[in-house]
Design a protein around this motif. Sequence first.
Motif, PDB file in Angstrom:
ATOM      1  N   THR A  17      34.797  32.561  33.921  1.00  0.00           N
ATOM      2  CA  THR A  17      35.431  33.865  33.970  1.00  0.00           C
ATOM      3  C   THR A  17      36.813  33.798  33.334  1.00  0.00           C
ATOM      4  O   THR A  17      37.586  32.879  33.574  1.00  0.00           O
ATOM      5  CB  THR A  17      35.561  34.372  35.418  1.00  0.00           C
ATOM      6  N   THR A  20      40.710  37.558  34.404  1.00  0.00           N
ATOM      7  CA  THR A  20      40.935  38.019  35.776  1.00  0.00           C
ATOM      8  C   THR A  20      42.277  38.742  35.835  1.00  0.00           C
ATOM      9  O   THR A  20      42.438  39.743  36.528  1.00  0.00           O
ATOM     10  CB  THR A  20      40.913  36.821  36.743  1.00  0.00           C
ATOM     11  N   ALA A  53      36.346  39.167  33.460  1.00  0.00           N
ATOM     12  CA  ALA A  53      36.433  39.591  34.857  1.00  0.00           C
ATOM     13  C   ALA A  53      37.055  40.970  35.021  1.00  0.00           C
ATOM     14  O   ALA A  53      36.608  41.766  35.850  1.00  0.00           O
ATOM     15  CB  ALA A  53      37.216  38.553  35.661  1.00  0.00           C
ATOM     16  N   ASN A  54      38.091  41.276  34.253  1.00  0.00           N
ATOM     17  CA  ASN A  54      38.804  42.542  34.424  1.00  0.00           C
ATOM     18  C   ASN A  54      38.898  43.259  33.079  1.00  0.00           C
ATOM     19  O   ASN A  54      39.942  43.229  32.415  1.00  0.00           O
ATOM     20  CB  ASN A  54      40.207  42.274  34.993  1.00  0.00           C
ATOM     21  N   ASN A  70      42.654  39.064  41.592  1.00  0.00           N
ATOM     22  CA  ASN A  70      42.519  37.739  42.180  1.00  0.00           C
ATOM     23  C   ASN A  70      42.968  37.693  43.636  1.00  0.00           C
ATOM     24  O   ASN A  70      43.065  36.617  44.223  1.00  0.00           O
ATOM     25  CB  ASN A  70      43.308  36.703  41.375  1.00  0.00           C
ATOM     26  N   ASP A 114      37.381  29.596  36.591  1.00  0.00           N
ATOM     27  CA  ASP A 114      38.202  30.773  36.324  1.00  0.00           C
ATOM     28  C   ASP A 114      39.424  30.365  35.507  1.00  0.00           C
ATOM     29  O   ASP A 114      40.150  29.434  35.868  1.00  0.00           O
ATOM     30  CB  ASP A 114      38.634  31.408  37.653  1.00  0.00           C
ATOM     31  N   VAL A 167      38.613  35.201  42.707  1.00  0.00           N
ATOM     32  CA  VAL A 167      37.314  35.512  42.113  1.00  0.00           C
ATOM     33  C   VAL A 167      36.312  34.380  42.326  1.00  0.00           C
ATOM     34  O   VAL A 167      35.133  34.615  42.602  1.00  0.00           O
ATOM     35  CB  VAL A 167      37.459  35.853  40.616  1.00  0.00           C
TER      36      VAL A 167
END
Length: 319
Positions: A17, A20, A53-54, A70, A114, A167
């Motif tokens: 990922t 984030t 992720a975002n 997060n 992550d 995450v």
Amino acid sequence: MCALPVPREPLRRVAVTGGTHGNELSGVHLVRHWLRAPGELRRPSFAATPVLANPAAAAACRRYVGCDLNRAFTSGFLSAKASPDDPYEVTRARELDQLLGPKASGAAFDLVLDLHNTTANVGTCLIAETAHQVFVMHLCRHLQLQTPELPCRVLLYKQPGEESYHVGSVAKNSLGLELGPQPQGVLRADVFSRMRALVASTLDFVELFNQGAAFPAFEMEAYRNLGGVDFPRTADGDLAGTVHPQLQDRDFEPLQPGAPIFQLFSGEDVCYEGESTVYPIFINEAAYYEKGVAFIRTEKFTFSVPALPALAPTPTLVP
């Protein structure tokens, strides 16, 4: 040390990922690249899944658009009834929980890696929850051995009694890669390349494990989170000073009682009043101003990591 259970089967479901935090650009652009060209994430026994992720924060090149993603993977956020007033990141956390979890379930991904950047001078920092995660500690050791010429420090961030909220906490195993210094909204080639190499080494380690490699016990040095220290402030809450020049950029270096940590705008020094030596990290991290954190105190310690036993070899996947 009471170790958590180690995987008894090959790790098939692995995710990487990035984004984030949408202004930490190494992970954002690596994941965007892998979404276009996923072959780099394939190994004979598995293929890692790249996840932006975002997406909204990455598109805006902001850390977040509503709240910190997060910090959004708590049981309270994940189990609450959805509302139109929920911040974007809370809704996104529930989506990621369904994609990579559900959290604390047998259906969750085996491993989430992550990717993060920091403005602080941490170099290469591997962030895990606790020393009890035997598989993750062996992964950290493997990454350290790949780059003996560069410090690759391990931070154990979770404090006693604290719920995991990041995450990676939705997966069975997780590790955060924190690389810096890199300004927010900036992509540095050296940091980008180092992160890419660490991801490759992580996937190589998973492949070794899946193919039946055994890993012996060892002693590990790590840093344990003791909590944050805020800036000096006025009665109105405004900054009254800044990080002292003698502390700036000295992440992971020992801080002795009585050493200066802040320099007030009026000219006086503020000294560390603790009773023992600590090791500050995330010193003057830009994203932590809003959290009231000038740096995080850690303690350095050494612990034993038990052996990671071998699995039976797994057959190679057919492309």
